[in-house]
Design a protein around this motif. Structure first.
Motif, PDB file in Angstrom:
ATOM      1  N   PRO A  54       0.815  -1.220   0.000  1.00 43.64           N
ATOM      2  CA  PRO A  54       0.000   0.000   0.000  1.00 43.64           C
ATOM      3  C   PRO A  54       0.848   1.270   0.000  1.00 43.64           C
ATOM      4  CG  PRO A  54      -0.090  -1.075   2.139  1.00 43.64           C
ATOM      5  CD  PRO A  54       0.626  -2.016   1.221  1.00 43.64           C
ATOM      6  N   GLY A 420      -0.427  -8.505   3.926  1.00 41.28           N
ATOM      7  CA  GLY A 420       0.592  -7.855   4.758  1.00 41.28           C
ATOM      8  C   GLY A 420       1.791  -8.754   5.016  1.00 41.28           C
ATOM      9  N   VAL A 489       2.586  -7.221   8.403  1.00 42.38           N
ATOM     10  CA  VAL A 489       3.174  -5.884   8.559  1.00 42.38           C
ATOM     11  C   VAL A 489       2.065  -4.831   8.563  1.00 42.38           C
ATOM     12  CG1 VAL A 489       4.699  -4.190   7.501  1.00 42.38           C
ATOM     13  CG2 VAL A 489       5.258  -6.615   7.384  1.00 42.38           C
ATOM     14  N   ALA A 491       1.340  -1.946   7.513  1.00 44.42           N
ATOM     15  CA  ALA A 491       1.929  -0.982   6.581  1.00 44.42           C
ATOM     16  C   ALA A 491       1.231   0.373   6.613  1.00 44.42           C
ATOM     17  CB  ALA A 491       1.876  -1.560   5.172  1.00 44.42           C
ATOM     18  N   GLN A 502      -7.497  -6.181  10.413  1.00 45.57           N
ATOM     19  CA  GLN A 502      -7.336  -5.066   9.459  1.00 45.57           C
ATOM     20  C   GLN A 502      -8.067  -5.336   8.153  1.00 45.57           C
ATOM     21  OE1 GLN A 502      -3.926  -3.041   8.234  1.00 45.57           O
ATOM     22  NE2 GLN A 502      -2.887  -3.148  10.185  1.00 45.57           N
ATOM     23  N   VAL A 504      -7.158  -7.197   5.678  1.00 42.26           N
ATOM     24  CA  VAL A 504      -6.310  -7.221   4.484  1.00 42.26           C
ATOM     25  C   VAL A 504      -6.322  -8.659   3.971  1.00 42.26           C
ATOM     26  CG1 VAL A 504      -4.028  -6.807   3.552  1.00 42.26           C
ATOM     27  CG2 VAL A 504      -4.885  -5.387   5.405  1.00 42.26           C
ATOM     28  N   LYS A 511      -2.277 -16.328  -4.061  1.00 38.04           N
ATOM     29  CA  LYS A 511      -1.043 -16.566  -3.297  1.00 38.04           C
ATOM     30  C   LYS A 511      -0.390 -17.869  -3.719  1.00 38.04           C
ATOM     31  CE  LYS A 511       0.459 -13.986  -1.358  1.00 38.04           C
ATOM     32  NZ  LYS A 511       0.631 -12.689  -0.877  1.00 38.04           N
TER      33      LYS A 511
HETATM   34  P1  ADP Z   1       0.525  -6.747  -6.409  1.00 37.45           P
HETATM   35  O1  ADP Z   1       0.673  -6.195  -7.785  1.00 37.45           O
HETATM   36  O2  ADP Z   1       1.443  -7.924  -6.181  1.00 37.45           O
HETATM   37  O3  ADP Z   1      -0.868  -6.997  -5.969  1.00 37.45           O
HETATM   38  P2  ADP Z   1       0.538  -4.519  -4.599  1.00 37.45           P
HETATM   39  O4  ADP Z   1       1.391  -3.322  -4.791  1.00 37.45           O
HETATM   40  O5  ADP Z   1      -0.927  -4.425  -4.803  1.00 37.45           O
HETATM   41  O6  ADP Z   1       1.155  -5.666  -5.453  1.00 37.45           O
HETATM   42  O7  ADP Z   1       0.810  -5.023  -3.111  1.00 37.45           O
HETATM   43  C1  ADP Z   1       0.279  -6.199  -2.623  1.00 37.45           C
HETATM   44  C2  ADP Z   1       0.876  -6.502  -1.275  1.00 37.45           C
HETATM   45  O8  ADP Z   1       0.562  -5.489  -0.335  1.00 37.45           O
HETATM   46  C3  ADP Z   1       0.332  -7.798  -0.739  1.00 37.45           C
HETATM   47  O9  ADP Z   1       1.355  -8.548  -0.142  1.00 37.45           O
HETATM   48  C4  ADP Z   1      -0.687  -7.325   0.293  1.00 37.45           C
HETATM   49  O10 ADP Z   1      -0.847  -8.267   1.313  1.00 37.45           O
HETATM   50  C5  ADP Z   1      -0.053  -6.062   0.804  1.00 37.45           C
HETATM   51  N1  ADP Z   1      -1.040  -5.116   1.363  1.00 37.45           N
HETATM   52  C6  ADP Z   1      -2.057  -4.539   0.711  1.00 37.45           C
HETATM   53  N2  ADP Z   1      -2.757  -3.719   1.536  1.00 37.45           N
HETATM   54  C7  ADP Z   1      -2.150  -3.793   2.741  1.00 37.45           C
HETATM   55  C8  ADP Z   1      -2.392  -3.185   4.034  1.00 37.45           C
HETATM   56  N3  ADP Z   1      -3.404  -2.357   4.217  1.00 37.45           N
HETATM   57  N4  ADP Z   1      -1.539  -3.504   5.031  1.00 37.45           N
HETATM   58  C9  ADP Z   1      -0.520  -4.336   4.832  1.00 37.45           C
HETATM   59  N5  ADP Z   1      -0.250  -4.925   3.662  1.00 37.45           N
HETATM   60  C10 ADP Z   1      -1.044  -4.679   2.624  1.00 37.45           C
END
Ligand code: ADP
Length: 539
Positions: A54, A420, A489, A491, A502, A504, A511
């Motif tokens: 994010p 996350g 995490v 984030a 959260q 998420v 996956k």
């Molecule tokens: P992709 O193109 O691989 O989907 P993104 O830039 O969308 O890449 O990022 C996806 C990653 O970010 C995933 O690992 C997801 O779990 C994590 N993610 C998305 N939103 C959150 C959040 N609010 N808090 C923590 N991690 C997040």
């Protein structure tokens, strides 16, 4: 390759092959080849690391003709990077496969592959044969997939609110996160309107995403019907039609023309008059044929000239011209119309129906589009994206595509894991545990695989500005202590590491695909030990 190699016979009649232009080729073998491949592929993967999550950063890509794309979508960055190196291109393909199969997780898959390559380089440096590494990774991948299945949850697909939350996770890292909720609702409603929940199938062809420059992202709407970027062909035609009977024509509105080249000699005024008369009659017959069928609206794939346009208007037959092929098909499906290639074939049975056809205006009166709503087969929907410029609209479309894919995947398979980096960390812990039970050299590959999995939460922490090593070790300790695989995490600094709280969410399908695709591609790279490239392509 026929020109490169030639079969010859020696004085004893034994065949041998002569490779031509061999001196112009560069050859790399063994560990040297593997390491150079790892280096190339890692370089590409490295560019995506900062885009994950994010808080990931965007990339600006300028094409040779000056077109600018700003995005953080992994597949798009990879596609536009113009990678020349033969092995690095595998990374581009990797991201594309994830995009084709799943549509989401395209950044994650490349970051994971990069981390696996980094780990394998370390193992090779320590003298472990690449094949051993590859085999160890394969076994570790199986263990990771088992763990994913074990920690997955069921998702209540019937619960719209939960679906919206999931779409929000996907959109959270994208340019649209300002109006995240609205986009999420649009994506969910679009998929639900075309989904067949019993058959667990979603026909993506029925969702059209259109964009028009102007307005704000917040003005984006979902229209339960079809929007086409066209207007009625004549300004005096009605702007709104109720209970329209639609004729969809793929034949041009013009007098018949000979198929081969022809020349027409007009030598007198009478001849010219006759020709004009003939043309007018033809148009009139065509219009009559359409009207006789009972149609109240003609949608044409081709254009017609001003004369025909005037006649259409004079005969009270509203028409739309130059409608593109895909739109024609969508319209035909939605209105239950048959696409008619000849005027003579037009009958009432072939007409489609639409409860409401109207021209909609945006901002200035110049921005007009045609919306076809209340169709009998009203499953087809259009998402109409608005935004200040083309770049924003394109990125919003890509973000929507990801969100639509997530919801579609959930309809197909309702199992989920939490994001996350929590799922990766849980797998890493299990894979590392398994490593302790293995006696052979593969245990090193197992541990390396676990370390590579940890690179996802690590990258998320790094991109959020956290002290990555501290954050990760804390998290790992907490996961082991509490046996809670949902800790990831934080984030966005929401105050909790529990990704279930959260909300998420990521689909299990996505996956699983990420981990297995990344492992496959890394195994492939590790197994290439001999490469010949033309000397001028040594990049
Ligand atoms: P992709 O193109 O691989 O989907 P993104 O830039 O969308 O890449 O990022 C996806 C990653 O970010 C995933 O690992 C997801 O779990 C994590 N993610 C998305 N939103 C959150 C959040 N609010 N808090 C923590 N991690 C997040």
């Amino acid at each position: 390759m026929a020109s490169m190699a030639q079969l010859m016979f020696d004085e004893f009649g034994q065949p041998f092959i002569v490779m031509r232009e061999q001196e112009n080729q560069k050859r790399m073998t063994g560990v040297e080849a593997v390491k150079s491949h790892i280096l190339a592929a890692r370089a590409v993967a490295g560019t995506l690391r900062t885009s994950l999550g994010p808080r990931g950063l965007d990339k600006m890509l300028v094409s040779p003709d000056g077109d600018v794309t700003i995005t953080n979508d992994g597949a798009t960055i990879m596609e536009k990077m113009d990678v020349q190196h033969h092995v690095a291109r595998l990374m581009v393909e990797l991201s594309k496969s994830q995009d084709d199969e799943i549509g989401d997780g395209t950044t994650g898959v490349v970051v994971l592959a990069g981390a696996l390559l980094e780990e394998s380089e370390r193992l090779i440096d320590r003298g472990i044969h690449p094949i051993k590494v590859a085999d160890g990774f394969d076994l570790a991948c199986k263990k990771a997939l088992e763990t994913l299945d074990a920690i997955s949850d069921r998702f209540p697909v019937e619960d719209r609110e939960r679906l919206v939350e999931t779409a929000q996770t996907s959109l959270g890292s994208k340019i649209v996160n300002r109006s995240c909720r609205q986009f999420a609702e649009i994506a969910v409603d679009a998929v639900l309107s075309v989904a067949d929940i019993d058959k667990k199938d979603v026909n993506f062809e029925m969702i059209k995403v259109e964009g028009k420059i102007g307005g704000r992202l917040e003005d984006t709407v979902l229209v339960k019907g079809i929007i086409i970027d066209k207007t009625m062909s004549h300004p005096q035609m009605p702007k709104e039609l109720k209970d329209a009977k639609v004729a969809i024509l793929t034949c041009p509105f013009e007098p018949p023309k000979p198929k081969t080249k022809h020349k027409l000699d007009i030598t007198s005024t009478e001849d010219f008059q006759k020709l004009r008369e003939y043309e007018r009659e033809t148009f009139e017959t065509m219009i009559k044929q359409v009207k006789d069928s009972g149609a109240t609206l003609a949608i044409c794939q081709w254009g017609f000239d001003d004369e025909a346009n005037h006649l259409l208007q004079a005969n009270d037959l509203p028409a739309v011209r130059w409608v593109g092929g895909p739109e024609i098909e969508l319209l035909a499906i939605a209105t239950n119309a048959r696409i008619v290639p000849r005027f003579s074939e037009l009958t009432e049975a072939k007409l489609g129906t639409a409860g409401l056809v109207r021209e909609i205006t945006f901002g200035t009166a110049k921005d007009r589009m045609l919306s076809i709503e209340q169709c009998p087969n009203n499953k087809a929907v259009t998402i109409f994206v608005r935004g200040g410029n083309k770049m924003i609209i394109d990125e919003a479309k890509r973000a929507l595509h990801d969100a639509l894919c997530v919801i579609r995947n959930l309809v197909r398979d309702s199992r989920i894991v939490y994001g996350g980096g929590s799922a990766e960390l849980a797998c890493a812990i299990e894979v590392a545990k398994e490593a302790d039970k293995i006696e052979g050299i593969e245990q090193y590959a197992f541990r390396a695989f676990a370390d590579a999995l940890e690179s996802i939460p690590m990258a998320l922490a790094e991109n959020s500005g956290l002290a990555q090593i501290d954050a990760l070790s804390d998290l790992k300790a907490k996961q082991i202590e509490t046996k809670n695989p949902h800790l990831g995490v934080d984030a966005v600094f929401a105050g909790t590491n529990d990704m279930k709280q959260q909300k998420v969410i990521e689909t299990l399908l996505s996956k699983r695909e990420q981990i297995s695709l990344a492992t496959q591609v890394v195994r492939m790279i590790l197994k290439i030990d001999d490469v010949r490239v033309p000397d001028d392509e040594r990049s």
